[in-house]
Motif scaffolding. Structure first.
Motif, mmCIF file in Angstrom:
data_model
loop_
_atom_site.group_PDB
_atom_site.id
_atom_site.type_symbol
_atom_site.label_atom_id
_atom_site.label_comp_id
_atom_site.label_asym_id
_atom_site.label_seq_id
_atom_site.Cartn_x
_atom_site.Cartn_y
_atom_site.Cartn_z
ATOM 1 N N ILE A 74 -106.095 -14.405 38.168
ATOM 2 C CA ILE A 74 -105.681 -13.205 38.539
ATOM 3 C C ILE A 74 -104.143 -13.637 38.954
ATOM 4 O O ILE A 74 -103.792 -14.448 39.493
ATOM 5 C CB ILE A 74 -106.294 -12.746 39.985
ATOM 6 C CG1 ILE A 74 -107.744 -12.362 39.872
ATOM 7 C CG2 ILE A 74 -105.602 -11.577 40.755
ATOM 8 C CD1 ILE A 74 -108.580 -12.305 41.198
ATOM 9 N N LEU A 75 -103.297 -12.774 38.561
ATOM 10 C CA LEU A 75 -101.805 -13.017 38.339
ATOM 11 C C LEU A 75 -101.028 -11.931 39.273
ATOM 12 O O LEU A 75 -101.784 -10.701 39.616
ATOM 13 C CB LEU A 75 -101.338 -12.755 37.174
ATOM 14 C CG LEU A 75 -101.856 -13.810 36.042
ATOM 15 C CD1 LEU A 75 -101.410 -13.323 34.751
ATOM 16 C CD2 LEU A 75 -101.299 -15.036 36.345
ATOM 17 N N PRO A 76 -99.875 -12.015 39.994
ATOM 18 C CA PRO A 76 -99.135 -11.084 40.586
ATOM 19 C C PRO A 76 -98.806 -9.864 39.899
ATOM 20 O O PRO A 76 -98.728 -10.091 38.601
ATOM 21 C CB PRO A 76 -97.710 -11.809 41.168
ATOM 22 C CG PRO A 76 -98.055 -13.284 40.833
ATOM 23 C CD PRO A 76 -99.131 -13.474 39.737
ATOM 24 N N CYS A 77 -98.916 -8.541 40.151
ATOM 25 C CA CYS A 77 -98.912 -7.422 39.603
ATOM 26 C C CYS A 77 -97.155 -7.345 39.398
ATOM 27 O O CYS A 77 -96.408 -7.703 40.296
ATOM 28 C CB CYS A 77 -99.371 -6.251 40.017
ATOM 29 S SG CYS A 77 -99.028 -5.823 41.571
ATOM 30 N N GLY A 78 -97.098 -6.406 38.377
ATOM 31 C CA GLY A 78 -95.542 -6.100 38.292
ATOM 32 C C GLY A 78 -94.787 -6.801 37.099
ATOM 33 O O GLY A 78 -95.347 -7.841 36.699
ATOM 34 N N GLU A 79 -93.699 -6.249 36.504
ATOM 35 C CA GLU A 79 -92.891 -6.783 35.392
ATOM 36 C C GLU A 79 -92.577 -8.324 35.749
ATOM 37 O O GLU A 79 -92.525 -9.003 34.620
ATOM 38 C CB GLU A 79 -91.590 -5.789 35.196
ATOM 39 C CG GLU A 79 -90.932 -6.295 34.009
ATOM 40 C CD GLU A 79 -91.292 -5.668 32.812
ATOM 41 O OE1 GLU A 79 -92.306 -4.846 32.581
ATOM 42 O OE2 GLU A 79 -91.241 -6.296 31.827
ATOM 43 N N GLN A 80 -92.485 -8.867 37.062
ATOM 44 C CA GLN A 80 -91.993 -10.229 37.166
ATOM 45 C C GLN A 80 -93.138 -11.172 36.507
ATOM 46 O O GLN A 80 -92.802 -12.393 35.890
ATOM 47 C CB GLN A 80 -91.985 -10.563 38.451
ATOM 48 C CG GLN A 80 -90.792 -10.034 39.182
ATOM 49 C CD GLN A 80 -91.211 -8.443 39.602
ATOM 50 O OE1 GLN A 80 -92.056 -7.817 39.283
ATOM 51 N NE2 GLN A 80 -90.217 -7.663 40.259
ATOM 52 N N SER A 81 -94.354 -10.663 36.143
ATOM 53 C CA SER A 81 -95.275 -11.494 35.651
ATOM 54 C C SER A 81 -94.852 -11.904 34.163
ATOM 55 O O SER A 81 -95.693 -12.594 33.395
ATOM 56 C CB SER A 81 -96.514 -11.169 35.811
ATOM 57 O OG SER A 81 -97.030 -11.483 37.016
ATOM 58 N N LYS A 82 -94.151 -11.073 33.578
ATOM 59 C CA LYS A 82 -93.761 -11.352 32.063
ATOM 60 C C LYS A 82 -92.944 -12.325 31.888
ATOM 61 O O LYS A 82 -91.573 -11.964 31.529
ATOM 62 C CB LYS A 82 -93.521 -9.809 31.367
ATOM 63 C CG LYS A 82 -94.549 -9.015 30.924
ATOM 64 C CD LYS A 82 -94.235 -7.762 30.362
ATOM 65 C CE LYS A 82 -93.349 -7.793 29.197
ATOM 66 N NZ LYS A 82 -93.046 -6.604 28.517
ATOM 67 N N SER A 83 -93.161 -13.524 32.521
ATOM 68 C CA SER A 83 -92.126 -14.387 32.227
ATOM 69 C C SER A 83 -92.554 -15.777 31.833
ATOM 70 O O SER A 83 -93.648 -15.854 31.331
ATOM 71 C CB SER A 83 -91.805 -14.825 33.921
ATOM 72 O OG SER A 83 -92.869 -15.699 34.328
ATOM 73 N N ARG A 84 -91.658 -16.652 31.627
ATOM 74 C CA ARG A 84 -91.912 -17.997 30.902
ATOM 75 C C ARG A 84 -92.835 -18.810 31.792
ATOM 76 O O ARG A 84 -93.826 -19.396 31.422
ATOM 77 C CB ARG A 84 -90.738 -18.845 30.530
ATOM 78 C CG ARG A 84 -90.028 -18.129 29.335
ATOM 79 C CD ARG A 84 -88.565 -19.131 29.288
ATOM 80 N NE ARG A 84 -87.987 -18.732 28.116
ATOM 81 C CZ ARG A 84 -86.587 -18.573 28.109
ATOM 82 N NH1 ARG A 84 -85.985 -19.131 28.999
ATOM 83 N NH2 ARG A 84 -85.820 -18.343 27.121
ATOM 84 N N ALA A 85 -92.401 -18.910 33.256
ATOM 85 C CA ALA A 85 -93.275 -19.497 34.109
ATOM 86 C C ALA A 85 -94.679 -18.975 34.207
ATOM 87 O O ALA A 85 -95.642 -19.881 34.303
ATOM 88 C CB ALA A 85 -92.508 -19.283 35.484
ATOM 89 N N VAL A 86 -94.897 -17.669 34.056
ATOM 90 C CA VAL A 86 -96.266 -17.433 34.385
ATOM 91 C C VAL A 86 -97.088 -17.585 32.868
ATOM 92 O O VAL A 86 -98.211 -17.952 32.983
ATOM 93 C CB VAL A 86 -96.339 -15.700 34.437
ATOM 94 C CG1 VAL A 86 -97.726 -15.108 34.691
ATOM 95 C CG2 VAL A 86 -95.671 -15.774 36.009
ATOM 96 N N LYS A 87 -96.367 -17.323 31.813
ATOM 97 C CA LYS A 87 -96.999 -17.828 30.450
ATOM 98 C C LYS A 87 -97.679 -19.222 30.493
ATOM 99 O O LYS A 87 -98.490 -19.580 30.163
ATOM 100 C CB LYS A 87 -96.137 -17.608 29.579
ATOM 101 C CG LYS A 87 -96.765 -18.088 27.927
ATOM 102 C CD LYS A 87 -95.701 -17.604 26.812
ATOM 103 C CE LYS A 87 -96.409 -18.059 25.466
ATOM 104 N NZ LYS A 87 -96.152 -19.329 24.915
#
Ligand code: NAD
Ligand code: ZN
Length: 382
Positions: A74-87
């Motif tokens: 489960i990841l945080p919601c929102g555009e911020q999750s489309k990041s290198r860190a979350v990948k």
């Protein structure tokens, strides 16, 4: 698959499957038709997890063989999750869990989850299968179809990504019941765009179908018959949009021309978004972009005035803005908008390219048309 509408994609049958109450169907189809999977990993966000993760998990679990595992993230919601860190965090999770090439990733969510999980799937172990379960209207009619995956950097959105096709796209329309109203309108901008370039008949149905769509989404109506009619109507609208995009992508997977038609409203829409986001959602910027690109088509003598009027009324009917001051008092100046358009990925050199309408339901060319800056400036300053 009786109560499921199936649409082929890139000449593969049954890739897109659309219906109501699909959780069990998804689990059965997934476990039966996607071969050689040892690990299924559902990846979703904090907004969707409490709503749908449990029922999807239970359904898939009940179909698993003893040698197969089902994991969730489960990841945080929102555009911020489309990041290198979350990948990287997803990759580390998969590696910690000893997932190898026999892993199937399942993106449960809107376009953010779809783009992110698709990107991870495309490079993990040089590529593993992935499945989209789009939960927003925008993801159903647009982002889940076509294989574009991406993350954002501080230099801009979607600058790093791949083409990686999902093996299945399951559109369970029942989940739209919990979608916030503004997110629904956001997706309607893409629906209206699709019919404006592809079908006058479908567009006309939308102009008359607001109450049917509403009752389908709320899951209620004055009579059971009207509820069923509303649900059938919504299913037809979403299937028609998905089929149109699937067909365009099948003919032009990597965007050589035809796929560029889907950018109607987006040359200007993206430029507005660069200045109005995050207060304005993508579809809200596209709403203005659609109107102004139709005005440009009229100005250049390619479409009748009535096309602009119909487009405006339909966007307004589905709760989209048709003026810049509809809910922002930010003043948008012409020159920064023109500057932003200069750096559009889709430009050819400095030449601006815009999808021009011939009328509601058809475009001037089978691809975007080269348009001079002067014409755009004229239309935007009138
Ligand atoms: P999103 O994924 O951020 O979802 C919007 C919000 O709604 C999120 O907070 C989410 O948790 C919530 N939500 C989603 N489904 C819900 C449901 N059924 N019930 C309740 N809440 C729900 O936004 P989006 O509009 O779906 O996607 C936007 C993203 O899609 C952008 O990053 C954009 O770049 C990308 N996109 C990609 C393509 C493509 O071709 N790959 C095309 C268009 C857009
Ligand atoms: Zn769009």
């Amino acid at each position: 698959i009786s109560n499921v509408t199936a649409i082929p994609l890139l000449n593969v049958p049954n890739v897109i499957q659309i219906g109501y109450h699909l959780m069990d169907h998804i689990a059965a189809d997934l476990t039966r038709n996607i071969n050689n999977v040892s690990n299924y990993v559902i990846i979703t966000d904090t907004q969707l997890a409490p709503l749908y993760l449990d029922s999807l998990y239970q359904s898939i679990q009940s179909h698993l063989k003893s040698s197969q595992r089902l994991l969730t993230r489960i990841l945080p919601c929102g555009e911020q999750s489309k990041s290198r860190a979350v990948k990287a965090s997803i990759e580390d999770f998969l590696l910690d869990q000893k997932c190898t090439r026999d892993t199937c990733l399942i993106a449960l969510g809107g376009g953010v989850m779809g783009d992110l999980v698709g990107f991870v799937a495309s490079t993990f172990m040089r590529g593993v299968p992935f499945v989209q379960i789009p939960t927003t209207l925008l993801a159903m009619v647009d982002s889940s179809i076509g294989g574009k995956t991406a993350i954002d950097t501080s230099h801009g959105k979607n600058l790093i990504g791949t083409f990686w096709q999902p093996v299945r796209i399951y559109m369970n329309l029942s989940v739209l019941e919990t979608l916030p109203k503004r997110e629904m309108a956001n997706g309607m901008a893409e629906v209206i765009k699709t019919f404006a370039i592809s079908s006058e008949a479908e567009f006309a149905k939308l102009e008359r179908g607001k109450s049917q769509i509403e009752s389908a989404i709320l899951g209620s109506s004055d009579t059971a018959t009207n509820l069923d009619a509303g649900k059938a109507f919504l299913l037809n609208v979403i299937s028609a949009c998905a089929a149109f995009k699937a067909n365009v992508v099948t003919q032009d997977e990597k965007e050589g021309g035809l796929r560029g038609l889907l950018n109607f409203g987006h040359t200007l829409g993206h430029a507005y978004e660069a200045h109005l986001s995050p207060e304005w959602l993508h579809g809200e910027c596209v709403s203005l972009g659609l109107i102004h690109e139709a005005e440009l088509s009229y100005y250049l003598g390619h479409c009748p005035f009535s096309a602009i009027e119909r487009l405006k009324s339909c966007l307004q009917l589905y709760d989209l803005p048709i003026h810049f001051d509809d809910y922002s008092n930010k003043v948008l100046k012409l020159s920064p908008v023109m500057d932003t358009m200069k750096v559009d990925k889709k430009n050819k050199g400095l030449q601006k390219r815009v999808v021009l309408l011939k009328d509601i339901g058809s475009t001037l060319e089978n691809k975007p048309t080269n348009v001079d800056d002067v014409a755009i400036e004229q239309v935007l300053t009138k």
